[in-house]
Design an enzyme around this catalytic site. Structure first.
Site, PDB file in Angstrom:
ATOM      1  N   HIS A 168       0.846  -1.197   0.000  1.00 26.51           N
ATOM      2  CA  HIS A 168       0.000   0.000   0.000  1.00 26.51           C
ATOM      3  C   HIS A 168       0.879   1.243   0.000  1.00 26.51           C
ATOM      4  O   HIS A 168       1.851   1.320   0.750  1.00 26.51           O
ATOM      5  CB  HIS A 168      -0.907   0.023   1.243  1.00 26.51           C
ATOM      6  CG  HIS A 168      -2.078  -0.898   1.125  1.00 26.51           C
ATOM      7  ND1 HIS A 168      -3.183  -0.815   1.927  1.00 26.51           N
ATOM      8  CD2 HIS A 168      -2.322  -1.927   0.278  1.00 26.51           C
ATOM      9  CE1 HIS A 168      -4.058  -1.741   1.577  1.00 26.51           C
ATOM     10  NE2 HIS A 168      -3.553  -2.443   0.595  1.00 26.51           N
TER      11      HIS A 168
ATOM     12  N   TYR B 149      -8.982   5.324   7.942  1.00 27.27           N
ATOM     13  CA  TYR B 149      -9.039   5.694   9.358  1.00 27.27           C
ATOM     14  C   TYR B 149     -10.081   6.803   9.475  1.00 27.27           C
ATOM     15  O   TYR B 149      -9.886   7.885   8.906  1.00 27.27           O
ATOM     16  CB  TYR B 149      -7.689   6.220   9.844  1.00 27.27           C
ATOM     17  CG  TYR B 149      -6.661   5.136  10.084  1.00 27.27           C
ATOM     18  CD1 TYR B 149      -5.993   4.521   9.026  1.00 27.27           C
ATOM     19  CD2 TYR B 149      -6.355   4.723  11.383  1.00 27.27           C
ATOM     20  CE1 TYR B 149      -5.057   3.524   9.252  1.00 27.27           C
ATOM     21  CE2 TYR B 149      -5.410   3.726  11.618  1.00 27.27           C
ATOM     22  CZ  TYR B 149      -4.774   3.130  10.554  1.00 27.27           C
ATOM     23  OH  TYR B 149      -3.851   2.145  10.778  1.00 27.27           O
TER      24      TYR B 149
ATOM     25  N   PRO C 144      -3.384  -0.373  19.075  1.00 25.40           N
ATOM     26  CA  PRO C 144      -3.112  -0.782  17.687  1.00 25.40           C
ATOM     27  C   PRO C 144      -3.335   0.300  16.631  1.00 25.40           C
ATOM     28  O   PRO C 144      -3.081   0.052  15.455  1.00 25.40           O
ATOM     29  CB  PRO C 144      -4.078  -1.955  17.471  1.00 25.40           C
ATOM     30  CG  PRO C 144      -5.145  -1.780  18.474  1.00 25.40           C
ATOM     31  CD  PRO C 144      -4.550  -1.063  19.638  1.00 25.40           C
TER      32      PRO C 144
ATOM     33  N   LYS D 133       1.702  -0.616  15.202  1.00 26.48           N
ATOM     34  CA  LYS D 133       3.115  -0.687  15.578  1.00 26.48           C
ATOM     35  C   LYS D 133       3.523  -1.939  16.371  1.00 26.48           C
ATOM     36  O   LYS D 133       4.707  -2.269  16.426  1.00 26.48           O
ATOM     37  CB  LYS D 133       3.480   0.552  16.421  1.00 26.48           C
ATOM     38  CG  LYS D 133       3.641   1.798  15.596  1.00 26.48           C
ATOM     39  CD  LYS D 133       4.931   1.802  14.809  1.00 26.48           C
ATOM     40  CE  LYS D 133       4.894   2.725  13.621  1.00 26.48           C
ATOM     41  NZ  LYS D 133       4.547   2.106  12.346  1.00 26.48           N
TER      42      LYS D 133
ATOM     43  N   TYR E 293       4.288   6.128  10.408  1.00 26.86           N
ATOM     44  CA  TYR E 293       3.430   4.983  10.068  1.00 26.86           C
ATOM     45  C   TYR E 293       4.196   3.978   9.210  1.00 26.86           C
ATOM     46  O   TYR E 293       4.140   2.766   9.459  1.00 26.86           O
ATOM     47  CB  TYR E 293       2.182   5.467   9.325  1.00 26.86           C
ATOM     48  CG  TYR E 293       1.085   4.424   9.244  1.00 26.86           C
ATOM     49  CD1 TYR E 293      -0.024   4.493  10.079  1.00 26.86           C
ATOM     50  CD2 TYR E 293       1.144   3.371   8.338  1.00 26.86           C
ATOM     51  CE1 TYR E 293      -1.033   3.540  10.016  1.00 26.86           C
ATOM     52  CE2 TYR E 293       0.150   2.421   8.266  1.00 26.86           C
ATOM     53  CZ  TYR E 293      -0.936   2.511   9.102  1.00 26.86           C
ATOM     54  OH  TYR E 293      -1.923   1.565   9.035  1.00 26.86           O
TER      55      TYR E 293
HETATM   56  C1  LIG Z   1      -5.411  -9.631  21.633  1.00 27.05           C
HETATM   57  C2  LIG Z   1      -4.449  -8.848  20.779  1.00 27.05           C
HETATM   58  C3  LIG Z   1      -4.897  -8.256  19.599  1.00 27.05           C
HETATM   59  C4  LIG Z   1      -4.024  -7.490  18.830  1.00 27.05           C
HETATM   60  N1  LIG Z   1      -4.493  -6.899  17.710  1.00 27.05           N
HETATM   61  C5  LIG Z   1      -3.664  -6.113  16.996  1.00 27.05           C
HETATM   62  C6  LIG Z   1      -4.142  -5.433  15.854  1.00 27.05           C
HETATM   63  O1  LIG Z   1      -5.313  -5.542  15.500  1.00 27.05           O
HETATM   64  N2  LIG Z   1      -3.267  -4.635  15.164  1.00 27.05           N
HETATM   65  C7  LIG Z   1      -1.958  -4.483  15.557  1.00 27.05           C
HETATM   66  O2  LIG Z   1      -1.187  -3.769  14.908  1.00 27.05           O
HETATM   67  N3  LIG Z   1      -1.479  -5.136  16.630  1.00 27.05           N
HETATM   68  C8  LIG Z   1      -2.297  -5.931  17.353  1.00 27.05           C
HETATM   69  N4  LIG Z   1      -1.832  -6.568  18.442  1.00 27.05           N
HETATM   70  C9  LIG Z   1      -0.406  -6.409  18.777  1.00 27.05           C
HETATM   71  C10 LIG Z   1       0.510  -7.474  18.136  1.00 27.05           C
HETATM   72  O3  LIG Z   1      -0.218  -8.616  17.801  1.00 27.05           O
HETATM   73  C11 LIG Z   1       1.625  -7.776  19.130  1.00 27.05           C
HETATM   74  O4  LIG Z   1       2.350  -6.582  19.330  1.00 27.05           O
HETATM   75  C12 LIG Z   1       2.568  -8.905  18.680  1.00 27.05           C
HETATM   76  O5  LIG Z   1       1.918 -10.155  18.739  1.00 27.05           O
HETATM   77  C13 LIG Z   1       3.815  -8.943  19.567  1.00 27.05           C
HETATM   78  O6  LIG Z   1       4.538 -10.116  19.349  1.00 27.05           O
HETATM   79  P1  LIG Z   1       5.312 -10.819  20.540  1.00 27.05           P
HETATM   80  O7  LIG Z   1       5.973 -12.008  19.944  1.00 27.05           O
HETATM   81  O8  LIG Z   1       6.112  -9.831  21.283  1.00 27.05           O
HETATM   82  O9  LIG Z   1       4.181 -11.290  21.580  1.00 27.05           O
HETATM   83  P2  LIG Z   1       3.042 -12.381  21.402  1.00 27.05           P
HETATM   84  O10 LIG Z   1       2.595 -12.471  20.005  1.00 27.05           O
HETATM   85  O11 LIG Z   1       2.016 -12.066  22.447  1.00 27.05           O
HETATM   86  O12 LIG Z   1       3.754 -13.740  21.765  1.00 27.05           O
HETATM   87  C14 LIG Z   1       4.104 -14.080  23.092  1.00 27.05           C
HETATM   88  C15 LIG Z   1       4.065 -15.594  23.255  1.00 27.05           C
HETATM   89  O13 LIG Z   1       4.480 -15.910  24.588  1.00 27.05           O
HETATM   90  C16 LIG Z   1       3.714 -16.998  25.049  1.00 27.05           C
HETATM   91  N5  LIG Z   1       3.735 -17.056  26.504  1.00 27.05           N
HETATM   92  C17 LIG Z   1       3.026 -16.306  27.382  1.00 27.05           C
HETATM   93  N6  LIG Z   1       3.275 -16.700  28.641  1.00 27.05           N
HETATM   94  C18 LIG Z   1       4.178 -17.700  28.556  1.00 27.05           C
HETATM   95  C19 LIG Z   1       4.821 -18.521  29.543  1.00 27.05           C
HETATM   96  N7  LIG Z   1       4.547 -18.399  30.855  1.00 27.05           N
HETATM   97  N8  LIG Z   1       5.699 -19.465  29.120  1.00 27.05           N
HETATM   98  C20 LIG Z   1       5.950 -19.643  27.792  1.00 27.05           C
HETATM   99  N9  LIG Z   1       5.359 -18.885  26.818  1.00 27.05           N
HETATM  100  C21 LIG Z   1       4.480 -17.937  27.209  1.00 27.05           C
HETATM  101  C22 LIG Z   1       2.323 -16.695  24.471  1.00 27.05           C
HETATM  102  O14 LIG Z   1       1.514 -17.865  24.397  1.00 27.05           O
HETATM  103  C23 LIG Z   1       2.646 -16.129  23.103  1.00 27.05           C
HETATM  104  O15 LIG Z   1       2.619 -17.121  22.089  1.00 27.05           O
HETATM  105  C24 LIG Z   1      -2.676  -7.342  19.239  1.00 27.05           C
HETATM  106  C25 LIG Z   1      -2.236  -7.949  20.408  1.00 27.05           C
HETATM  107  C26 LIG Z   1      -3.099  -8.681  21.188  1.00 27.05           C
HETATM  108  C27 LIG Z   1      -2.587  -9.293  22.466  1.00 27.05           C
END
Ligand SMILES: Cc1cc2nc3c(=O)[nH]c(=O)nc-3n(C[C@H](O)[C@H](O)[C@H](O)COP(=O)(O)OP(=O)(O)OC[C@H]3O[C@@H](n4cnc5c(N)ncnc54)[C@H](O)[C@@H]3O)c2cc1C
Length: 390
Positions: free
Chosen positions: A72, A201, A294, A298, A383
């Site tokens: 995009h 948006y 969100p 980011k 962005y």
């Molecule tokens: C519900 C939700 C909806 C979202 N929607 C959007 C959106 O619409 N647009 C957007 O831009 N961003 C969105 N985000 C943000 C984006 O998805 C996250 O910033 C991204 O997933 C971050 O990646 P990460 O690997 O740091 O964490 P995560 O993807 O959360 O991965 C962390 C992992 O750690 C694991 N974990 C947790 N506790 C333990 C433990 N005790 N032992 C072992 N493993 C564990 C979890 O199961 C998970 O798989 C959303 C986030 C959430 C939580």
């Protein structure tokens, strides 16, 4: 069990870190409480910034993204009666890609399986030990109920907002900042072709709305709703009516197409930062260290940017050079705070409250962003994403 880097969390941050480390010959084991299928099917982010796409391509993860991702040039910003397109390519020479987190996760896991990476799912009782020494470890109970200890040189806390890693930094060492917003997002996924070429948006007195998409046949929509909203109060008709009103169905002949809703959820909006992102032999990355609302797309991109800094820092540390590891927290936090500010700014500009004065300020800000090249370029630069290492 013994490895060089024990990675807690098999989300995008954790599995990408294992990929980058493996490319440099560093072993890791990745642990997650959830099943592989559950992690892969979570409907979350959908927009990749330029630097995320560049990194995924550089490390051999860009093949399907190149084929199926949709580039995009910018976004549409609108309020009642007006819609404006911001062209990021013209403004800052960078663009974004529509490619769901589910797809990024699938590519990462496929690559992990292809290289024989150990992803240990469905663990429980994860606990971190001896982080102040150079022999840290992680204990957990495996899927068969057997207690395990994973010894490592380094622990990477990539376990999102509910994992144990951030709490393993002692209270006297860690500092946190948090903001809860007075609204949430009701998000849906629908089997319908997008009614727009690029994301819309929309500021509206009834509340913010976002028209996003996942593919040529699947659209993603969000509506601003009050905190504590019960999905049962939002039958399909109410969702589509709310989206039509806020997105301007009928305005200048534009029409919102509707379809079968396949997923729906309510997402609270929160900003959170914990620092430092390193304590002894523990390094935090992604949502484990910071959460953004969100609105600025980011969260996933920040997780990737952290890991892009962390991987070379750990490779050097394991080879005896501490400089990058010592600089990791301060370097990563520069971008974290920039993105925290941008996400807060987009959120507070676009979500309508009850205060008439605030509404006029929001509209004044929106008019400035779309009519001033400096205003538009500021939004575009943030962005579409700053370079890794900003
Ligand atoms: C519900 C939700 C909806 C979202 N929607 C959007 C959106 O619409 N647009 C957007 O831009 N961003 C969105 N985000 C943000 C984006 O998805 C996250 O910033 C991204 O997933 C971050 O990646 P990460 O690997 O740091 O964490 P995560 O993807 O959360 O991965 C962390 C992992 O750690 C694991 N974990 C947790 N506790 C333990 C433990 N005790 N032992 C072992 N493993 C564990 C979890 O199961 C998970 O798989 C959303 C986030 C959430 C939580």
């Amino acid at each position: 069990m013994r490895t060089q880097v024990a990675i807690i969390g098999a989300g995008p941050a954790g599995v990408l870190l294992s990929h980058l480390l493996a490319a440099e010959g560093v072993d890791s084991v990745v642990l997650d409480t959830r099943s592989e299928e559950y992690v892969a099917s979570r409907i979350r982010a959908g927009i990749l910034e330029q630097s995320t796409v560049d990194l995924l391509r550089d490390v051999g993860l860009g093949e399907r993204l190149g084929r199926e991702g949709d580039r995009h040039r910018g976004i549409h910003l609108q309020w009642p009666g007006e819609r404006h397109h911001l062209d990021f390519v013209d403004l800052v020479g960078r663009s974004v890609w529509v490619y769901g987190q589910t797809e990024v996760q699938k590519d990462l896991v496929d690559a992990a399986h292809a290289r024989g990476q150990q992803l240990v799912h469905e663990v429980s009782d994860t606990a971190l030990h001896d982080l102040a020494t150079d022999r840290p470890s992680v204990t957990f109970t495996d899927a068969d109920g057997v207690p395990q200890r994973l010894e490592a040189d380094v622990v990477a806390g990539c376990d999102g907002s509910f994992g144990p890693s951030r709490g393993a930094v002692p209270e006297g060492v860690r500092r946190t900042w948090a903001r809860t917003y007075p609204y949430s997002w009701l998000g849906i996924l629908a089997d319908v072709a997008p009614s727009t070429d690029e994301l819309i948006y929309a500021w509206h007195p009834d509340g913010f709305a976002l028209h996003s998409m996942r593919s040529s046949t699947v659209s993603r929509f969000y509506l601003q709703v009050p905190n504590g909203t019960d999905l049962a109060d939002w039958p399909d008709d109410r969702i589509w009516d709310g989206l039509a009103t806020r997105l301007g169905h009928g305005q200048d002949g534009w029409r919102l197409a509707t379809g079968a809703i396949t997923d729906r959820s309510v997402l609270p909006m929160r900003s959170f930062v914990q620092q430092p992102m390193r304590h002894g032999r523990l390094f935090l990355a992604g949502d484990a260290a910071h959460i953004v609302p969100p609105t600025g797309a980011k969260g996933l991109n920040l997780a990737v940017a952290d890991v892009a800094l962390l991987a070379p820092a750990l490779v050097a540390l394991l080879a005896g050079d501490h400089a990058l590891a010592d600089a990791y927290s301060a370097t990563a936090l520069r971008r974290v705070w920039r993105c925290t500010h941008f996400s807060w700014w987009m959120t507070t500009m676009l979500h309508a409250g009850d205060d008439p004065f605030d509404r006029e300020l929001q509209l004044a800000q929106l008019r400035w962003v779309v009519s001033s090249e400096a205003g538009a370029a500021g939004l575009a630069e943030n962005y579409a994403g700053l370079p890794i290492g900003f």
